[in-house]
Design an enzyme around this catalytic site. Structure first.
Site, mmCIF file in Angstrom:
data_model
loop_
_atom_site.group_PDB
_atom_site.id
_atom_site.type_symbol
_atom_site.label_atom_id
_atom_site.label_comp_id
_atom_site.label_asym_id
_atom_site.label_seq_id
_atom_site.Cartn_x
_atom_site.Cartn_y
_atom_site.Cartn_z
ATOM 1 N N CYS A 81 36.522 35.292 48.148
ATOM 2 C CA CYS A 81 37.537 34.034 48.561
ATOM 3 C C CYS A 81 36.892 32.968 49.513
ATOM 4 O O CYS A 81 36.311 32.130 49.278
ATOM 5 C CB CYS A 81 38.814 34.765 48.787
ATOM 6 S SG CYS A 81 40.267 33.771 48.761
ATOM 7 N N HIS A 188 39.383 39.235 45.391
ATOM 8 C CA HIS A 188 38.999 40.140 46.529
ATOM 9 C C HIS A 188 38.765 41.687 45.882
ATOM 10 O O HIS A 188 39.689 42.266 45.673
ATOM 11 C CB HIS A 188 40.245 40.435 47.335
ATOM 12 C CG HIS A 188 40.466 39.125 48.214
ATOM 13 N ND1 HIS A 188 40.297 39.064 49.554
ATOM 14 C CD2 HIS A 188 41.444 38.114 47.908
ATOM 15 C CE1 HIS A 188 40.480 37.759 49.866
ATOM 16 N NE2 HIS A 188 41.484 37.187 48.958
ATOM 17 N N GLU A 190 37.458 44.068 47.287
ATOM 18 C CA GLU A 190 37.605 45.113 48.235
ATOM 19 C C GLU A 190 39.091 45.811 48.051
ATOM 20 O O GLU A 190 39.286 46.675 48.882
ATOM 21 C CB GLU A 190 37.074 44.697 49.542
ATOM 22 C CG GLU A 190 38.442 43.627 50.161
ATOM 23 C CD GLU A 190 38.035 42.294 49.796
ATOM 24 O OE1 GLU A 190 39.013 41.462 50.051
ATOM 25 O OE2 GLU A 190 37.510 41.861 48.669
#
Length: 212
Positions: A81, A188, A190
């Site tokens: 991002c 994202h 994660e």
């Protein structure tokens, strides 16, 4: 020797990235806030956040120039991002005082997908990631407007999102790219518990270390 992968710890999902890198195995993940800590790592993950704030923090912590030099010197880097925005050579709709790290010969449009309320998820076919499609979470995300000849597009937005909505102007936009040792995603990984994108980056780091 086990490669050490740093996670830039100025803003964003630092713990989540550290956990995802650690889950790869055969690497060690550490937070990076100071030039001395940057000197001690073999690669770096740049989390999401707010790209203009992050560029100011890089200057405040005296990391901007050292990080530029490490990336220019071939250090592997992965940006998600805002990390993608910082790694791009050129940004559209950025602030005049925004600093770039470089590393990717791409033009990125900042906040291309809209505001926080326009955040969405979709499934992506991702080159280099085996198995089922990657669930991608987009939060005030950028997209790649154009790429240089040495940039490989790894994933693009499909015509329809995971909810079945038409992706509109986002359809076909590149949202994951790689240029040599530099990897970036507009989303994202994660946040989903799926560590396959991080595993791809860890393989890149290990392969480069083995080739030296």
């Amino acid at each position: 020797m086990v490669p050490v992968i740093g996670v830039l710890a100025l803003q964003g999902d630092v713990r989540e990235h550290v956990a995802a890198v650690t889950a790869c195995g055969d690497v060690r993940a550490v937070p990076v806030r100071r030039p001395s800590e940057l000197d001690a790592v073999d690669a770096l993950v740049i989390p999401g956040g707010e790209s203009t704030t992050m560029s100011r923090l890089l200057e405040t912590f005296d990391l901007l120039d050292p990080l530029r030099k490490r990336i220019a010197g071939g250090m592997p880097a992965y940006g998600s991002c805002a990390g993608m925005i910082l790694l791009a050579n050129e940004v559209l709709d950025g602030r005049p005082d925004q600093q770039q790290l470089g590393g990717l010969d791409v033009v990125v449009r900042r906040n291309a997908f809209g505001r926080q309320v326009d955040s969405f998820e979709t499934d992506l076919e991702f080159t280099g990631v085996a198995g089922e499609p990657v669930r991608a979470v987009f939060i005030r995300a950028p997209w790649v407007e154009s790429t240089g000849a040495e940039v490989e597009v790894l994933a693009s937005v499909p015509q329809r999102t995971a909810s079945g909505a038409d992706a509109g102007a986002a359809a076909g936009r590149a949202v994951a790219v790689r240029q040599g040792p530099v990897l970036a995603t507009a989303f994202h990984p994660e946040l989903t518990g799926d560590t396959r994108v991080h595993a791809l980056f860890c393989r890149m780091v290990r392969d480069l270390a083995a080739a030296v």
